[in-house]
Design a protein around this motif. Structure first.
Motif, PDB file in Angstrom:
ATOM      1  N   ASP A 101       0.828  -1.207   0.000  1.00  0.00           N
ATOM      2  CA  ASP A 101       0.000   0.000   0.000  1.00  0.00           C
ATOM      3  C   ASP A 101       0.857   1.250   0.000  1.00  0.00           C
ATOM      4  O   ASP A 101       1.769   1.383   0.824  1.00  0.00           O
ATOM      5  N   MET A 102       0.545   2.163  -0.915  1.00  0.00           N
ATOM      6  CA  MET A 102       1.285   3.411  -1.001  1.00  0.00           C
ATOM      7  C   MET A 102       0.329   4.531  -1.390  1.00  0.00           C
ATOM      8  O   MET A 102      -0.456   4.400  -2.327  1.00  0.00           O
ATOM      9  N   ASP A 128      13.649  -6.834   3.935  1.00  0.00           N
ATOM     10  CA  ASP A 128      14.076  -5.520   3.448  1.00  0.00           C
ATOM     11  C   ASP A 128      13.069  -4.764   2.596  1.00  0.00           C
ATOM     12  O   ASP A 128      12.926  -3.555   2.724  1.00  0.00           O
ATOM     13  N   SER A 129      12.376  -5.452   1.667  1.00  0.00           N
ATOM     14  CA  SER A 129      11.521  -4.707   0.747  1.00  0.00           C
ATOM     15  C   SER A 129      10.405  -5.571   0.187  1.00  0.00           C
ATOM     16  O   SER A 129      10.466  -6.800   0.230  1.00  0.00           O
ATOM     17  N   LEU A 159       8.640  -0.746  -1.924  1.00  0.00           N
ATOM     18  CA  LEU A 159       8.695  -0.179  -0.582  1.00  0.00           C
ATOM     19  C   LEU A 159       9.863  -0.828   0.133  1.00  0.00           C
ATOM     20  O   LEU A 159      10.023  -2.053   0.076  1.00  0.00           O
ATOM     21  N   SER A 160      10.666  -0.023   0.817  1.00  0.00           N
ATOM     22  CA  SER A 160      11.832  -0.579   1.507  1.00  0.00           C
ATOM     23  C   SER A 160      12.025   0.100   2.857  1.00  0.00           C
ATOM     24  O   SER A 160      11.299   1.028   3.210  1.00  0.00           O
ATOM     25  N   GLN A 215      10.960   4.166   2.742  1.00  0.00           N
ATOM     26  CA  GLN A 215      11.382   4.507   1.380  1.00  0.00           C
ATOM     27  C   GLN A 215      10.390   3.901   0.390  1.00  0.00           C
ATOM     28  O   GLN A 215       9.915   2.789   0.598  1.00  0.00           O
ATOM     29  N   MET A 216      10.095   4.644  -0.693  1.00  0.00           N
ATOM     30  CA  MET A 216       9.206   4.130  -1.731  1.00  0.00           C
ATOM     31  C   MET A 216       9.631   4.678  -3.076  1.00  0.00           C
ATOM     32  O   MET A 216      10.139   5.794  -3.174  1.00  0.00           O
TER      33      MET A 216
END
Length: 184
Positions: A14-15, A102-103, A119-120, A149-150
């Motif tokens: 989700d972002m 991690d991601s 995403l990370s 982070q994205m």
């Protein structure tokens, strides 16, 4: 609370972001589950939205699914009373990928667009319970890890994005949710 409509998911990426530094309202949404379960069945599904020019129509907006019947369930049953209630359903190819811890990321192909986000720097997983109306008209329960982070690419082009203060369902702007449920 009696539940009349619900959906649950496995592998949620989700972002909600903006292409404007300091922007509060998202003009980019990628909200995808590797598999989403509904009373009608299960399929890889979610929602995408991209409106780089706020004075123009979005380049794309709608519920996405590998099964259009499942995608059509979300607007009137889960997102009723929101701007997404009447969003179209777009048939999609969806791939969620993980490189935990991690991601995580997702690749969505709809007509004319290939959308990919990663995403990370994921936080520890946490149990979440968001009440009805905070900010959407359903209860959310699940497990999620915030991402600090994205990245976003559309048709191979890197798009500069910034996190919004609050994500689509009231949590972080970007998160990995291995499991959860929306109900109303």
């Amino acid at each position: 609370m009696q539940v009349t409509n619900w959906m649950s998911w496995e592998g949620g990426v989700d972002m909600a972001a903006t292409t404007v530094s300091g922007g509060a309202q998202p003009n980019v949404i990628v909200h995808i589950g590797r598999i989403v379960h509904t009373p009608l069945g299960s399929a890889a599904s979610g929602m995408v939205f991209y409106q780089p020019d706020p004075s123009a129509a979005p380049l794309f907006m709608g519920f996405v699914s590998t099964d259009p019947q499942i995608g059509a369930y979300f607007g009137p049953n889960i997102f009723a009373g929101t701007p997404f209630e009447s969003a179209p359903t777009l048939e999609a190819q969806i791939e969620v990928f993980t490189a935990l811890p991690d991601s995580v990321g997702v690749r969505v192909k709809i007509e004319g667009f290939e959308i990919e986000t990663t995403l990370s720097q994921l936080s520890a997983l946490e149990l979440v319970e968001r009440p009805f109306g905070a900010p959407l008209p359903f209860v959310q329960q699940g497990v999620e890890a915030a991402a600090s982070q994205m990245t976003l690419t559309i048709n191979g082009e890197n798009i500069t994005i910034y996190p919004v203060p609050v994500g689509l369902s009231g949590g972080p702007s970007a998160s990995w949710s291995p499991t959860g449920v929306y109900s109303r």
